[in-house]
Enzyme design. Sequence first.
Site, PDB file in Angstrom:
ATOM      1  N   THR A 133     -28.649   1.772  -0.513  1.00 59.51           N
ATOM      2  CA  THR A 133     -28.217   0.446  -1.021  1.00 59.51           C
ATOM      3  C   THR A 133     -28.482  -0.415   0.246  1.00 59.51           C
ATOM      4  O   THR A 133     -28.409  -0.187   1.342  1.00 59.51           O
ATOM      5  CB  THR A 133     -27.008   0.536  -1.596  1.00 59.51           C
ATOM      6  OG1 THR A 133     -26.459  -0.803  -1.773  1.00 59.51           O
ATOM      7  CG2 THR A 133     -25.691   0.900  -0.478  1.00 59.51           C
ATOM      8  N   ASP A 134     -28.774  -1.627  -0.346  1.00 63.13           N
ATOM      9  CA  ASP A 134     -28.848  -3.007   0.847  1.00 63.13           C
ATOM     10  C   ASP A 134     -27.571  -3.056   1.288  1.00 63.13           C
ATOM     11  O   ASP A 134     -27.274  -3.866   2.030  1.00 63.13           O
ATOM     12  CB  ASP A 134     -29.545  -3.953  -0.012  1.00 63.13           C
ATOM     13  CG  ASP A 134     -28.865  -4.738  -0.921  1.00 63.13           C
ATOM     14  OD1 ASP A 134     -27.893  -4.101  -1.393  1.00 63.13           O
ATOM     15  OD2 ASP A 134     -29.265  -5.890  -1.377  1.00 63.13           O
ATOM     16  N   GLU A 135     -26.690  -2.618   0.545  1.00 63.02           N
ATOM     17  CA  GLU A 135     -25.237  -3.023   1.038  1.00 63.02           C
ATOM     18  C   GLU A 135     -24.697  -2.531   2.172  1.00 63.02           C
ATOM     19  O   GLU A 135     -23.767  -3.035   3.128  1.00 63.02           O
ATOM     20  CB  GLU A 135     -24.101  -2.593  -0.113  1.00 63.02           C
ATOM     21  CG  GLU A 135     -24.469  -3.302  -1.552  1.00 63.02           C
ATOM     22  CD  GLU A 135     -23.332  -3.112  -2.694  1.00 63.02           C
ATOM     23  OE1 GLU A 135     -22.377  -3.135  -2.086  1.00 63.02           O
ATOM     24  OE2 GLU A 135     -23.608  -3.203  -3.713  1.00 63.02           O
ATOM     25  N   TYR A 159     -17.298   1.714  -0.412  1.00 62.41           N
ATOM     26  CA  TYR A 159     -18.624   2.270  -0.831  1.00 62.41           C
ATOM     27  C   TYR A 159     -19.713   2.132   0.062  1.00 62.41           C
ATOM     28  O   TYR A 159     -20.306   3.090   0.278  1.00 62.41           O
ATOM     29  CB  TYR A 159     -18.956   1.343  -2.046  1.00 62.41           C
ATOM     30  CG  TYR A 159     -20.199   1.520  -2.510  1.00 62.41           C
ATOM     31  CD1 TYR A 159     -20.863   2.753  -3.185  1.00 62.41           C
ATOM     32  CD2 TYR A 159     -21.495   0.461  -2.540  1.00 62.41           C
ATOM     33  CE1 TYR A 159     -22.253   2.885  -3.619  1.00 62.41           C
ATOM     34  CE2 TYR A 159     -22.418   0.627  -3.099  1.00 62.41           C
ATOM     35  CZ  TYR A 159     -23.102   2.033  -3.302  1.00 62.41           C
ATOM     36  OH  TYR A 159     -24.511   1.860  -3.724  1.00 62.41           O
ATOM     37  N   LYS A 163     -21.889   5.068   2.082  1.00 67.32           N
ATOM     38  CA  LYS A 163     -23.429   5.059   1.849  1.00 67.32           C
ATOM     39  C   LYS A 163     -24.306   5.046   3.092  1.00 67.32           C
ATOM     40  O   LYS A 163     -25.114   5.904   3.495  1.00 67.32           O
ATOM     41  CB  LYS A 163     -23.904   4.158   1.024  1.00 67.32           C
ATOM     42  CG  LYS A 163     -23.739   4.288  -0.554  1.00 67.32           C
ATOM     43  CD  LYS A 163     -24.257   5.531  -1.118  1.00 67.32           C
ATOM     44  CE  LYS A 163     -25.765   5.153  -1.337  1.00 67.32           C
ATOM     45  NZ  LYS A 163     -26.294   6.355  -2.139  1.00 67.32           N
TER      46      LYS A 163
HETATM   47  P1  NAD Z   1     -23.951   5.571 -11.310  1.00 66.23           P
HETATM   48  O1  NAD Z   1     -22.534   5.622 -10.808  1.00 66.23           O
HETATM   49  O2  NAD Z   1     -24.525   5.002 -12.520  1.00 66.23           O
HETATM   50  O3  NAD Z   1     -24.560   7.114 -11.263  1.00 66.23           O
HETATM   51  C1  NAD Z   1     -23.958   8.107 -10.434  1.00 66.23           C
HETATM   52  C2  NAD Z   1     -24.166   9.548 -10.996  1.00 66.23           C
HETATM   53  O4  NAD Z   1     -23.776  10.440 -10.069  1.00 66.23           O
HETATM   54  C3  NAD Z   1     -23.352   9.879 -12.248  1.00 66.23           C
HETATM   55  O5  NAD Z   1     -24.177  10.263 -13.340  1.00 66.23           O
HETATM   56  C4  NAD Z   1     -22.384  10.711 -11.681  1.00 66.23           C
HETATM   57  O6  NAD Z   1     -21.818  11.709 -12.572  1.00 66.23           O
HETATM   58  C5  NAD Z   1     -23.044  11.673 -10.801  1.00 66.23           C
HETATM   59  N1  NAD Z   1     -22.118  12.100  -9.495  1.00 66.23           N
HETATM   60  C6  NAD Z   1     -21.190  11.297  -8.866  1.00 66.23           C
HETATM   61  N2  NAD Z   1     -20.656  12.543  -8.071  1.00 66.23           N
HETATM   62  C7  NAD Z   1     -21.185  13.500  -8.192  1.00 66.23           C
HETATM   63  C8  NAD Z   1     -21.151  14.938  -7.572  1.00 66.23           C
HETATM   64  N3  NAD Z   1     -20.290  14.987  -6.535  1.00 66.23           N
HETATM   65  N4  NAD Z   1     -22.027  15.841  -7.890  1.00 66.23           N
HETATM   66  C9  NAD Z   1     -23.023  15.546  -8.657  1.00 66.23           C
HETATM   67  N5  NAD Z   1     -22.979  14.574  -9.435  1.00 66.23           N
HETATM   68  C10 NAD Z   1     -22.372  13.556  -9.155  1.00 66.23           C
HETATM   69  O7  NAD Z   1     -24.877   5.073 -10.060  1.00 66.23           O
HETATM   70  P2  NAD Z   1     -26.246   4.428  -9.961  1.00 66.23           P
HETATM   71  O8  NAD Z   1     -26.380   2.980 -10.083  1.00 66.23           O
HETATM   72  O9  NAD Z   1     -27.293   5.105 -11.078  1.00 66.23           O
HETATM   73  O10 NAD Z   1     -26.769   4.685  -8.345  1.00 66.23           O
HETATM   74  C11 NAD Z   1     -27.464   5.651  -8.207  1.00 66.23           C
HETATM   75  C12 NAD Z   1     -27.778   5.709  -6.852  1.00 66.23           C
HETATM   76  O11 NAD Z   1     -28.676   4.546  -6.417  1.00 66.23           O
HETATM   77  C13 NAD Z   1     -26.623   5.828  -6.088  1.00 66.23           C
HETATM   78  O12 NAD Z   1     -26.811   6.547  -4.933  1.00 66.23           O
HETATM   79  C14 NAD Z   1     -26.419   4.329  -5.484  1.00 66.23           C
HETATM   80  O13 NAD Z   1     -25.894   4.282  -4.290  1.00 66.23           O
HETATM   81  C15 NAD Z   1     -27.889   3.965  -5.220  1.00 66.23           C
HETATM   82  N6  NAD Z   1     -28.185   2.524  -5.469  1.00 66.23           N
HETATM   83  C16 NAD Z   1     -27.384   1.819  -6.740  1.00 66.23           C
HETATM   84  C17 NAD Z   1     -27.804   0.600  -6.872  1.00 66.23           C
HETATM   85  C18 NAD Z   1     -27.342  -0.145  -7.879  1.00 66.23           C
HETATM   86  O14 NAD Z   1     -27.352  -1.098  -8.066  1.00 66.23           O
HETATM   87  N7  NAD Z   1     -26.898   0.550  -8.877  1.00 66.23           N
HETATM   88  C19 NAD Z   1     -28.721  -0.352  -5.806  1.00 66.23           C
HETATM   89  C20 NAD Z   1     -29.109   0.528  -4.833  1.00 66.23           C
HETATM   90  C21 NAD Z   1     -28.842   1.930  -4.712  1.00 66.23           C
HETATM   91  P1  TYD Z   2     -21.381  -5.435  -8.996  1.00 61.73           P
HETATM   92  O1  TYD Z   2     -22.208  -5.383 -10.248  1.00 61.73           O
HETATM   93  O2  TYD Z   2     -20.050  -4.601  -8.762  1.00 61.73           O
HETATM   94  O3  TYD Z   2     -22.139  -4.742  -7.839  1.00 61.73           O
HETATM   95  P2  TYD Z   2     -22.026  -4.968  -6.112  1.00 61.73           P
HETATM   96  O4  TYD Z   2     -20.633  -5.213  -5.724  1.00 61.73           O
HETATM   97  O5  TYD Z   2     -22.307  -3.581  -6.001  1.00 61.73           O
HETATM   98  O6  TYD Z   2     -23.038  -6.093  -5.704  1.00 61.73           O
HETATM   99  O7  TYD Z   2     -21.020  -6.716  -8.793  1.00 61.73           O
HETATM  100  C1  TYD Z   2     -22.102  -7.527  -8.618  1.00 61.73           C
HETATM  101  C2  TYD Z   2     -21.360  -9.044  -8.288  1.00 61.73           C
HETATM  102  O8  TYD Z   2     -20.830  -9.456  -9.166  1.00 61.73           O
HETATM  103  C3  TYD Z   2     -20.405  -8.986  -7.073  1.00 61.73           C
HETATM  104  O9  TYD Z   2     -20.675 -10.193  -6.395  1.00 61.73           O
HETATM  105  C4  TYD Z   2     -19.130  -9.055  -7.512  1.00 61.73           C
HETATM  106  C5  TYD Z   2     -19.372  -9.771  -8.835  1.00 61.73           C
HETATM  107  N1  TYD Z   2     -18.480  -9.496 -10.256  1.00 61.73           N
HETATM  108  C6  TYD Z   2     -17.857 -10.351 -10.797  1.00 61.73           C
HETATM  109  O10 TYD Z   2     -17.783 -11.738 -10.523  1.00 61.73           O
HETATM  110  N2  TYD Z   2     -17.192  -9.925 -11.795  1.00 61.73           N
HETATM  111  C7  TYD Z   2     -17.003  -8.589 -12.293  1.00 61.73           C
HETATM  112  O11 TYD Z   2     -16.153  -8.581 -13.399  1.00 61.73           O
HETATM  113  C8  TYD Z   2     -17.869  -7.707 -11.544  1.00 61.73           C
HETATM  114  C9  TYD Z   2     -17.760  -6.277 -11.939  1.00 61.73           C
HETATM  115  C10 TYD Z   2     -18.602  -8.101 -10.448  1.00 61.73           C
END
Ligand code: NAD
Ligand code: TYD
Length: 354
Positions: A133-135, A159, A163
């Site tokens: 992630t970019d975070e 988080y 990561k």
């Molecule tokens: P998500 O939370 O929707 O899905 C995560 C999945 O991993 C779930 O299906 C969960 O059951 C599984 N999981 C969790 N712990 C586990 C374990 N111990 N063993 C096996 N499976 C397990 O997450 P996402 O949004 O699909 O993100 C996927 C990846 O991309 C993550 O690594 C996240 O850090 C990265 N990422 C997400 C975003 C975003 O905006 N969602 C952005 C950049 C990177």
């Molecule tokens: P989120 O979807 O949790 O992603 P991340 O924190 O990983 O960027 O949140 C996106 C942005 O929205 C973040 O600045 C927090 C804000 N946010 C709200 O304002 N209200 C909410 O209920 C949630 C879940 C997030």
Amino acid sequence: MTLLVTGTAGFIGSCVLRQLIAETQETIISIDALTYAGNPLSFGDAAKSPRHHFEHADIRDEPRMQAIFERYQPRAILHLAAESHVDRSIHGPAEFVSTNVIGTLTLLQVALDYWRKLPEPRKSAFRFQHISTDEVFGSLSPSDPAFEETTAYAPNSPYSASKAGSDHLVRAWHHTYGLPTLMTNCSNNYGPYHFPEKLIPLMILNALDGKPLPVYGDGLNVRDWLYVEDHARALRLVLERGTPGETYNVGGAAERANIEVVNTLCSILDELHPQGAPHERLITYVKDRPGHDRRYAINFSKLESELGWRPQESFETGLRKTVRWYLDNPDWVASVRSGDYRHWLEKNYEKRDA
Ligand code: NAD
Ligand code: TYD
């Protein structure tokens, strides 16, 4: 040709799975522990494909991971399984360190043992692709330049710290042991099958229910948004053409303040679901998230110039598709709301066996 993909019942992993099944001939071994965030209904059409094999397993289970590598002999692994929600990490950080750091360590060790024994040319072709992630880069001020691949890590939440820890392990396994790793750092994704604890799906579903739309703080925190299908395409491109040991930033060229995102969603909903209009009346400012990062922005020029990737979807078109999807998929929404998807294993396997 067999690929292992972890986290396939989650938001991004399920998109990668559905795309790979629909657009390639590969066999996909999907691994997921089915935590609260994992929903097998998100496999979509991939659930029916004979090229998809689901392994209900925890990435921290080393013997199980070894057995999966031995049995399926993959050409690569795409590692997406993680605990992914910042607010949950604030309330319960230990699970984040356990899955994101120890889980990634476990996979790296198992993959390294497997890779060392592979004969050429399969050994040189093997890839361990880590999705991050970019975070991990921390928080930007309004005038700072966007994150580059060389930006120093400065994670601020449990988080992002977990990561960052996993990213450092991946880097070290390449540098020290020569494991052919690839890494991507992506901005906020949105799209279909997104669990409604994250901003965009939470706002859509609350608005449809006439519930408050909780905006943290002043609503001016900025995120860069990428449509999930574009992210999945980027991951596939990096897998095929990325250079081992390199990292690639992935972004949507769509920086938006949270309040802009919520206002845009409300206008789309007014049009597509006029019963609740005007949805803006539901916007409610709530106490800010502790340690809330102010701004993320991503420079993806390396991916663009070296591999020719750009997002295909604009934020406005992607958001409209996303709202449409939530309106058109009440079964998925109902399963998530009721928690019914959590009984999927029982329904799908135990009763079938009986
Ligand atoms: P998500 O939370 O929707 O899905 C995560 C999945 O991993 C779930 O299906 C969960 O059951 C599984 N999981 C969790 N712990 C586990 C374990 N111990 N063993 C096996 N499976 C397990 O997450 P996402 O949004 O699909 O993100 C996927 C990846 O991309 C993550 O690594 C996240 O850090 C990265 N990422 C997400 C975003 C975003 O905006 N969602 C952005 C950049 C990177
Ligand atoms: P989120 O979807 O949790 O992603 P991340 O924190 O990983 O960027 O949140 C996106 C942005 O929205 C973040 O600045 C927090 C804000 N946010 C709200 O304002 N209200 C909410 O209920 C949630 C879940 C997030």
